[in-house]
Design a protein around this motif. Sequence first.
Motif, mmCIF file in Angstrom:
data_model
loop_
_atom_site.group_PDB
_atom_site.id
_atom_site.type_symbol
_atom_site.label_atom_id
_atom_site.label_comp_id
_atom_site.label_asym_id
_atom_site.label_seq_id
_atom_site.Cartn_x
_atom_site.Cartn_y
_atom_site.Cartn_z
ATOM 1 N N THR A 41 0.842 -1.204 0.000
ATOM 2 C CA THR A 41 0.000 0.000 0.000
ATOM 3 C C THR A 41 0.875 1.251 0.000
ATOM 4 O O THR A 41 0.610 2.219 -0.713
ATOM 5 C CB THR A 41 -0.935 -0.016 1.237
ATOM 6 N N ASP B 75 -6.894 -0.531 -3.407
ATOM 7 C CA ASP B 75 -6.108 -1.260 -2.410
ATOM 8 C C ASP B 75 -6.846 -2.543 -2.032
ATOM 9 O O ASP B 75 -8.059 -2.520 -1.789
ATOM 10 C CB ASP B 75 -5.934 -0.351 -1.180
ATOM 11 N N GLU B 76 -6.113 -3.642 -1.978
ATOM 12 C CA GLU B 76 -6.683 -4.945 -1.617
ATOM 13 C C GLU B 76 -7.916 -5.244 -2.464
ATOM 14 O O GLU B 76 -8.977 -5.594 -1.941
ATOM 15 C CB GLU B 76 -7.008 -4.971 -0.118
#
Length: 330
Positions: free
Chosen positions: A61, A138-139
């Motif tokens: 991240t 993100d993710e």
Amino acid sequence: MIKNKTVSSSHYEVEDDLIVPEASDHFVVTSYVKEIIERSLVYLNAGYPVHFAGPSGTGKTTLAFHLAAQWGRPVTLLQGNEEFVSSDLTGKDIGYRKSSLVDNYIHSVLKTEEQMNRMWVDNRLTTACRNGDTLIYDEFNRSKADTNNVLLSVLSEGILNLPGLRGAGEGYMDVHPDFRAIFTSNPEEYAGTHKTQDALMNRMITINVGLADRDTELQILHARSELDLKESAYIVDIVRELRGNDHETKHGLRAGIAIARILQIQGMKPRYGDKLFHAICQDVLSMETAKIQHAGQSIFHKMVEDVIRKICPPVGSEAVKVSTKIKVVE
Ligand SMILES: Nc1ncnc2c1ncn2[C@@H]1O[C@H](COP(=O)(O)OP(=O)(O)OP(=O)(O)O)[C@@H](O)[C@H]1O
Ligand SMILES: [Mg+2]
């Protein structure tokens, strides 16, 4: 309407609405990090989305934020979510707005006019595609695979499909040429992640982010905790030793940073025989190591004690152990 955020390589703050990212002072650039960022910029420059894949706590991240800051366009942030459906990415109809005009200018004539307008609210993917922002997703594999299907045509044809607007003659939107996407994901075996469809993976360039080299880890730990570099090295070596060659424990960067921060705030040094230091290590490192059992007993306690004895100088000693070499890279 979900707001865009200001990002820097290590943090972001919610600000008014739209914002250009800035670089963070705390971001550590070693040759390892530099090489990943430079390669990623080459891919973004060629129009390809970049995907940082790897285990928890390896810096994905942070890298994504830093890359976006280097790219220099405004950033829109999306966090993968099990509950998401496509409209959480693209947007949705929020109903109709009815307006009426009543004209009674001549008292014997009453004229009324009614208009119904559909009301649509963009969500973040649509905003990013419209404005040519950098999307950090993100993710992304925490969202279900079919939720992310909407990205397929965005990434390959540069078209965003907006079924909710089809009736209004706007079922498709051309993606702004400056739009770029940066993805991060954890391995599929992690709890709460979904298998990503190959078609989506084929449309991005995946960089596998593993555990950083010792020097990078040391620089990061030192920067994040502000603990003296020499003392930080003991912590890094404890964490790395516990990982072992087979990565017996899966601690990423966070555990070491936590120990170093606690020591720094308490004005402590990592010393063998300092009971509080031992206890801090046990507590912070136990999450993973507690899973290792011998004859029904967790053996993590002894492992951590042994490693502290091997790495750290005893209480009262300022000597640097031979095994703890410090190499500083500018
Ligand atoms: N290059 C760097 N410079 C400074 N700090 C860093 C750097 N890389 C990682 N860190 C720090 O390491 C920690 C873990 O990084 P990060 O959160 O980016 O990992 P991650 O791979 O995204 O983890 P997860 O998969 O659990 O989300 C954070 O505290 C972050 O600030
Ligand atoms: Mg992360």
